[in-house]
Design a protein around this motif. Structure first.
Motif, PDB file in Angstrom:
ATOM      1  N   ASP A   1      10.498  17.004  -1.666  1.00 48.84           N
ATOM      2  CA  ASP A   1      10.697  17.062  -3.121  1.00 48.84           C
ATOM      3  C   ASP A   1      11.951  17.876  -3.471  1.00 48.84           C
ATOM      4  O   ASP A   1      12.319  18.771  -2.748  1.00 48.84           O
ATOM      5  CB  ASP A   1       9.468  17.699  -3.790  1.00 48.84           C
ATOM      6  CG  ASP A   1       8.276  16.754  -3.720  1.00 48.84           C
ATOM      7  OD1 ASP A   1       8.500  15.535  -3.628  1.00 48.84           O
ATOM      8  OD2 ASP A   1       7.137  17.261  -3.752  1.00 48.84           O
TER       9      ASP A   1
ATOM     10  N   CYS B   1       5.789  17.176   0.487  1.00 45.37           N
ATOM     11  CA  CYS B   1       6.168  18.251  -0.434  1.00 45.37           C
ATOM     12  C   CYS B   1       7.531  18.812  -0.089  1.00 45.37           C
ATOM     13  O   CYS B   1       8.326  19.164  -0.970  1.00 45.37           O
ATOM     14  CB  CYS B   1       5.125  19.374  -0.398  1.00 45.37           C
ATOM     15  SG  CYS B   1       3.550  18.937  -1.162  1.00 45.37           S
TER      16      CYS B   1
ATOM     17  N   TRP C   1       0.830  -1.214   0.000  1.00 43.45           N
ATOM     18  CA  TRP C   1       0.000   0.000   0.000  1.00 43.45           C
ATOM     19  C   TRP C   1       0.862   1.260   0.000  1.00 43.45           C
ATOM     20  O   TRP C   1       0.441   2.310  -0.448  1.00 43.45           O
ATOM     21  CB  TRP C   1      -0.887   0.018   1.243  1.00 43.45           C
ATOM     22  CG  TRP C   1      -2.031  -0.921   1.174  1.00 43.45           C
ATOM     23  CD1 TRP C   1      -1.981  -2.272   1.064  1.00 43.45           C
ATOM     24  CD2 TRP C   1      -3.420  -0.593   1.237  1.00 43.45           C
ATOM     25  NE1 TRP C   1      -3.242  -2.796   1.058  1.00 43.45           N
ATOM     26  CE2 TRP C   1      -4.141  -1.789   1.169  1.00 43.45           C
ATOM     27  CE3 TRP C   1      -4.106   0.611   1.363  1.00 43.45           C
ATOM     28  CZ2 TRP C   1      -5.521  -1.834   1.200  1.00 43.45           C
ATOM     29  CZ3 TRP C   1      -5.483   0.568   1.414  1.00 43.45           C
ATOM     30  CH2 TRP C   1      -6.174  -0.650   1.329  1.00 43.45           C
TER      31      TRP C   1
ATOM     32  N   GLN D   1      -6.826   9.038   2.293  1.00 40.14           N
ATOM     33  CA  GLN D   1      -8.171   9.198   1.754  1.00 40.14           C
ATOM     34  C   GLN D   1      -9.098   8.116   2.298  1.00 40.14           C
ATOM     35  O   GLN D   1     -10.251   8.400   2.678  1.00 40.14           O
ATOM     36  CB  GLN D   1      -8.141   9.152   0.230  1.00 40.14           C
ATOM     37  CG  GLN D   1      -9.501   9.405  -0.414  1.00 40.14           C
ATOM     38  CD  GLN D   1      -9.419   9.378  -1.923  1.00 40.14           C
ATOM     39  OE1 GLN D   1      -8.872   8.447  -2.510  1.00 40.14           O
ATOM     40  NE2 GLN D   1      -9.945  10.410  -2.568  1.00 40.14           N
TER      41      GLN D   1
ATOM     42  N   ASN E   1       4.750   4.131  -2.715  1.00 42.79           N
ATOM     43  CA  ASN E   1       5.119   5.479  -3.109  1.00 42.79           C
ATOM     44  C   ASN E   1       4.230   6.507  -2.412  1.00 42.79           C
ATOM     45  O   ASN E   1       3.305   6.167  -1.679  1.00 42.79           O
ATOM     46  CB  ASN E   1       5.032   5.631  -4.629  1.00 42.79           C
ATOM     47  CG  ASN E   1       3.646   5.252  -5.149  1.00 42.79           C
ATOM     48  OD1 ASN E   1       2.639   5.717  -4.628  1.00 42.79           O
ATOM     49  ND2 ASN E   1       3.593   4.420  -6.177  1.00 42.79           N
ATOM     50  N   ARG E   2       4.530   7.769  -2.643  1.00 42.50           N
ATOM     51  CA  ARG E   2       3.812   8.833  -1.965  1.00 42.50           C
ATOM     52  C   ARG E   2       2.335   8.874  -2.333  1.00 42.50           C
ATOM     53  O   ARG E   2       1.489   9.218  -1.503  1.00 42.50           O
ATOM     54  CB  ARG E   2       4.465  10.177  -2.297  1.00 42.50           C
ATOM     55  CG  ARG E   2       5.885  10.282  -1.760  1.00 42.50           C
ATOM     56  CD  ARG E   2       6.511  11.595  -2.139  1.00 42.50           C
ATOM     57  NE  ARG E   2       7.899  11.643  -1.725  1.00 42.50           N
ATOM     58  CZ  ARG E   2       8.667  12.700  -1.862  1.00 42.50           C
ATOM     59  NH1 ARG E   2       8.182  13.797  -2.424  1.00 42.50           N
ATOM     60  NH2 ARG E   2       9.925  12.677  -1.462  1.00 42.50           N
ATOM     61  N   GLU E   3       2.028   8.561  -3.571  1.00 43.88           N
ATOM     62  CA  GLU E   3       0.624   8.580  -3.992  1.00 43.88           C
ATOM     63  C   GLU E   3      -0.190   7.588  -3.191  1.00 43.88           C
ATOM     64  O   GLU E   3      -1.337   7.859  -2.821  1.00 43.88           O
ATOM     65  CB  GLU E   3       0.523   8.271  -5.482  1.00 43.88           C
ATOM     66  CG  GLU E   3      -0.904   8.313  -6.021  1.00 43.88           C
ATOM     67  CD  GLU E   3      -1.588   9.658  -5.767  1.00 43.88           C
ATOM     68  OE1 GLU E   3      -2.798   9.659  -5.502  1.00 43.88           O
ATOM     69  OE2 GLU E   3      -0.903  10.707  -5.803  1.00 43.88           O
ATOM     70  N   GLU E   4       0.416   6.452  -2.877  1.00 42.68           N
ATOM     71  CA  GLU E   4      -0.308   5.453  -2.100  1.00 42.68           C
ATOM     72  C   GLU E   4      -0.468   5.886  -0.645  1.00 42.68           C
ATOM     73  O   GLU E   4      -1.455   5.523   0.014  1.00 42.68           O
ATOM     74  CB  GLU E   4       0.387   4.103  -2.234  1.00 42.68           C
ATOM     75  CG  GLU E   4       0.219   3.548  -3.650  1.00 42.68           C
ATOM     76  CD  GLU E   4       0.917   2.231  -3.863  1.00 42.68           C
ATOM     77  OE1 GLU E   4       1.666   1.793  -2.973  1.00 42.68           O
ATOM     78  OE2 GLU E   4       0.717   1.635  -4.927  1.00 42.68           O
TER      79      GLU E   4
ATOM     80  N   ARG F   1      -1.033   8.945   0.170  1.00 43.75           N
ATOM     81  CA  ARG F   1      -2.198   9.837   0.052  1.00 43.75           C
ATOM     82  C   ARG F   1      -3.491   9.032  -0.058  1.00 43.75           C
ATOM     83  O   ARG F   1      -4.537   9.427   0.467  1.00 43.75           O
ATOM     84  CB  ARG F   1      -2.022  10.759  -1.157  1.00 43.75           C
ATOM     85  CG  ARG F   1      -0.842  11.728  -1.031  1.00 43.75           C
ATOM     86  CD  ARG F   1      -0.772  12.689  -2.205  1.00 43.75           C
ATOM     87  NE  ARG F   1       0.358  13.595  -2.078  1.00 43.75           N
ATOM     88  CZ  ARG F   1       1.513  13.458  -2.726  1.00 43.75           C
ATOM     89  NH1 ARG F   1       1.674  12.452  -3.559  1.00 43.75           N
ATOM     90  NH2 ARG F   1       2.495  14.327  -2.554  1.00 43.75           N
ATOM     91  N   GLU F   2      -3.428   7.897  -0.747  1.00 48.35           N
ATOM     92  CA  GLU F   2      -4.620   7.064  -0.899  1.00 48.35           C
ATOM     93  C   GLU F   2      -5.047   6.466   0.433  1.00 48.35           C
ATOM     94  O   GLU F   2      -6.247   6.364   0.730  1.00 48.35           O
ATOM     95  CB  GLU F   2      -4.366   5.968  -1.932  1.00 48.35           C
ATOM     96  CG  GLU F   2      -4.282   6.501  -3.358  1.00 48.35           C
ATOM     97  CD  GLU F   2      -3.965   5.417  -4.371  1.00 48.35           C
ATOM     98  OE1 GLU F   2      -3.761   4.258  -3.968  1.00 48.35           O
ATOM     99  OE2 GLU F   2      -3.903   5.746  -5.568  1.00 48.35           O
TER     100      GLU F   2
ATOM    101  N   ASP G   1      -3.793  14.772   7.274  1.00 50.07           N
ATOM    102  CA  ASP G   1      -3.556  14.837   5.827  1.00 50.07           C
ATOM    103  C   ASP G   1      -2.706  16.058   5.485  1.00 50.07           C
ATOM    104  O   ASP G   1      -1.727  15.967   4.727  1.00 50.07           O
ATOM    105  CB  ASP G   1      -4.902  14.901   5.096  1.00 50.07           C
ATOM    106  CG  ASP G   1      -4.781  14.624   3.612  1.00 50.07           C
ATOM    107  OD1 ASP G   1      -3.710  14.871   3.027  1.00 50.07           O
ATOM    108  OD2 ASP G   1      -5.763  14.161   3.024  1.00 50.07           O
TER     109      ASP G   1
ATOM    110  N   ARG H   1       1.065  15.769   3.974  1.00 49.46           N
ATOM    111  CA  ARG H   1       1.288  16.308   2.626  1.00 49.46           C
ATOM    112  C   ARG H   1       2.378  17.378   2.628  1.00 49.46           C
ATOM    113  O   ARG H   1       3.201  17.443   1.723  1.00 49.46           O
ATOM    114  CB  ARG H   1      -0.024  16.877   2.073  1.00 49.46           C
ATOM    115  CG  ARG H   1      -0.999  15.816   1.589  1.00 49.46           C
ATOM    116  CD  ARG H   1      -2.312  16.463   1.157  1.00 49.46           C
ATOM    117  NE  ARG H   1      -3.307  15.466   0.780  1.00 49.46           N
ATOM    118  CZ  ARG H   1      -3.466  15.003  -0.459  1.00 49.46           C
ATOM    119  NH1 ARG H   1      -2.701  15.446  -1.426  1.00 49.46           N
ATOM    120  NH2 ARG H   1      -4.388  14.092  -0.722  1.00 49.46           N
TER     121      ARG H   1
END
Length: 206
Positions: free
Chosen positions: A206, A203, A60, A72, A63-66, A68-69, A195, A199
């Protein structure tokens, strides 16, 4: 190493890998969050039994997108969990929630995420809904990893630490008062805060 083996001491790991104590402690915290080791206060860290299902949970957070998921998913599920807990909790549940709240408020930096996780799972238990409980347990490793990330983010920010403590206390008070709508709202506000903090940390990397 095999199941039940004790990891070398922090000092020995620092010497072996040429890193500082903070790096070693962070690594142990990550392993603990993934369910790979158990830390016993005053004794050390011990290797857990391997469970292939843990690999699925670990995927899960590739990566970072997961990450965030997962956040969510928490925002979708946990406000409803808090509402159900307020409506269905009993005296035993409230006692456990109070105990977990106190544990969280007195936890040191290294164990804060664990106390946070136990508090949220006590809320799940208070729903008296076995389907919800199993559903939350399915994503437990992913949730723990996000909590580790969150507590690393607020580690050096006393203001945010106090804010989180207040958020949890208000959630507990709403559940204690059997106020389902307030419990739902307060949980969502808490998760929105989590969240935002996570986030910002991502960020900043990066």
């Amino acid at each position: 190493m095999k199941y039940g083996d004790k990891l070398p001491s922090v000092r020995e790991l620092c010497h072996r890998f040429g890193v500082g104590r903070t790096a070693v402690r962070d690594a142990i915290t990550t392993l603990k969050g993934k369910g790979l080791v158990t830390v016993r206060r005053g004794e050390g860290a011990f290797v857990n039994r391997f469970d292939a299902s843990d690999l699925l949970n670990d995927l899960w957070l590739v990566n970072r997108e997961e990450i965030r998921e997962v956040l969510q998913v928490r925002k979708i599920l946990e406000p409803g969990v808090a509402e159900a807990a307020a409506e269905n909790r009993n005296a035993t549940d409230l006692s456990e929630l109070k105990e977990r709240l106190i544990e969280m408020e007195s936890a040191d930096n290294e164990s804060a995420w664990e106390a946070d996780y136990r508090f949220h799972m006590a809320i799940v238990k208070a729903t008296r809904n076995q389907v919800l409980t199993r559903l939350m347990e399915t994503v437990s490793n992913a949730t723990q990893n996000v909590m580790c990330e969150f507590h690393r983010s607020i580690l050096e920010n006393p203001r945010q630490t106090l804010e989180v403590s207040g958020q949890h206390r208000r959630i507990y008070e709403a559940i204690q008062a059997a106020d389902g709508s307030s419990a739902r709202r307060l949980m969502l506000e808490h998760l929105m805060f989590v969240d935002h903090v996570v986030r910002d940390r991502l960020c900043g990397q990066d």
